[in-house]
Design a protein around this motif. Structure first.
Motif, short mmCIF file in Angstrom:
data_model
loop_
_atom_site.label_atom_id
_atom_site.label_comp_id
_atom_site.label_asym_id
_atom_site.label_seq_id
_atom_site.Cartn_x
_atom_site.Cartn_y
_atom_site.Cartn_z
N CYS A 130 -2.63 -0.32 5.91
CA CYS A 130 -3.00 -1.08 4.71
C CYS A 130 -1.80 -1.47 3.86
O CYS A 130 -1.84 -2.48 3.15
CB CYS A 130 -3.99 -0.27 3.87
SG CYS A 130 -5.56 0.04 4.70
N TYR A 131 -0.72 -0.69 3.92
CA TYR A 131 0.49 -0.99 3.13
C TYR A 131 1.73 -0.85 4.01
O TYR A 131 2.62 -0.03 3.73
CB TYR A 131 0.59 -0.06 1.93
CG TYR A 131 -0.61 -0.10 1.01
CD1 TYR A 131 -0.73 -1.10 0.05
CD2 TYR A 131 -1.62 0.85 1.13
CE1 TYR A 131 -1.83 -1.15 -0.79
CE2 TYR A 131 -2.73 0.80 0.28
CZ TYR A 131 -2.83 -0.20 -0.66
OH TYR A 131 -3.93 -0.25 -1.49
N HIS A 134 5.26 -1.02 2.47
CA HIS A 134 5.60 0.04 1.51
C HIS A 134 5.45 1.44 2.13
O HIS A 134 5.43 2.44 1.41
CB HIS A 134 4.72 -0.07 0.27
CG HIS A 134 4.84 -1.37 -0.45
ND1 HIS A 134 4.07 -2.47 -0.14
CD2 HIS A 134 5.67 -1.76 -1.46
CE1 HIS A 134 4.38 -3.47 -0.93
NE2 HIS A 134 5.36 -3.08 -1.74
#
Length: 314
Positions: A130-131, A134
């Motif tokens: 999802c990220y 990051h």
């Protein structure tokens, strides 16, 4: 058993573990089968730990968590199987009260730690999918160490409550446990008192250890599934699904039998079913983990081939 001074009540000082069979021929066959399963589990999980340590390309949060899972599995099977192997060949199948308490505690502690740790691994996949940009910013090594240390601390603390309640019960009658190791529900059936209150305490602990983590894992993978469906590349979706499938397979095989064992009342206790169920999530799951993660993971395969070819990993 020994007698309390001035009383007519005897107290158990050792237990007898019946195991799977009393037939010498069957025990010999079972010894070979269980020994092979144990060695395969230890070698498989040990190989994953070794590869993660040696290959710098595997020095990521995902493989750090995978190596901890392998370490938990190695400890998990070593707590129960070696003693069972000895009992399969020995005439005496006794275990002292203290050793029974210790085995129950360590087994439960590692099991609870693993149950909670699956949530950490689900969180790792959630952040990675999802990220992705990051990932290293969110999952820093400091956070990884805190998550790992927190799960071990919770596991050994919660299991101490369960084990203390179970072993503090009065055991003054039969001392024969129809099991291959000292598992809480099996030992508790021998108590010389109503265990309803203890069962309720166990249910509360089991809720936090089993149902709460399952809920968090389901929530994580719901978000992950939605994120994967948004990936335009078919190859990207397949890779993401493949990574998650490995974790979900192991989670299912661990939580399903463990929930059956610890989330039902003593009135539904079935020795023969419990032995097979416990063996499944104790031994089979530990054996399954390295197989699932290595066969479905190209990085592990590459690291293994490097070791086979060069004897070391760059």
């Amino acid at each position: 058993m020994w007698m309390l001074p001035g009383q007519n009540q005897s107290w158990v000082t050792e237990f007898i573990l019946l195991g799977f069979s009393s037939d010498p021929t069957s025990n010999g066959i079972l010894f070979v089968v269980f020994l092979l399963l144990y060695l395969s589990s230890v070698l498989g999980n040990g190989l994953i730990i070794t590869l993660v340590c040696l290959d710098s390309h595997l020095h990521t949060p995902m493989y750090f968590f995978l190596s901890i899972l392998s370490l938990l599995d190695m400890g998990y099977v070593t707590t129960t199987i070696p003693q069972m192997l000895v009992h399969l060949l020995a005439a005496s199948k006794t275990i002292s009260f203290v050793h029974c308490w210790l085995q129950m505690y360590v087994f439960c502690a590692l099991g609870v730690t693993e149950a909670i740790f699956f949530v950490v691994m689900a969180y790792d996949r959630y952040v990675a999918i999802c990220y992705p940009l990051h990932y290293t910013v969110i999952l820093t090594w400091d956070l990884c160490m805190r998550l790992a240390g927190g799960t071990w601390t919770c596991g050994f603390f919660l299991s101490l409550i369960h084990t203390s309640f179970t072993m503090s019960l009065p055991y003054c009658g039969p001392n024969t446990i129809n099991h291959y190791f000292c598992e809480g529900p099996s030992v508790r059936t021998l108590a010389c008192m109503d265990t309803h209150v203890i069962e309720m305490v166990d249910m509360v602990i089991s809720f936090f250890v089993l149902l709460a983590p399952i809920s968090l894992i389901v929530a994580s993978y719901t978000r992950i599934a939605l994120a994967i469906l948004k990936i335009k590349s078919t190859q990207g979706r397949c890779k993401a699904f493949s990574t998650c499938a490995s974790h979900l397979t192991v989670v299912t095989f661990f939580y399903a039998p463990a929930t059956y064992i610890y989330m039902r009342p003593n009135s539904r206790y079935s020795p023969e079913h419990d032995k097979l169920t416990s063996f499944f999530y104790n031994v089979f799951t530990a054996l399954l983990n390295p197989v699932v993660y290595s066969l479905r993971n190209n990085d592990i395969k590459v690291a293994f081939l490097k070791v086979m070819r060069h004897g070391r990993v760059a």
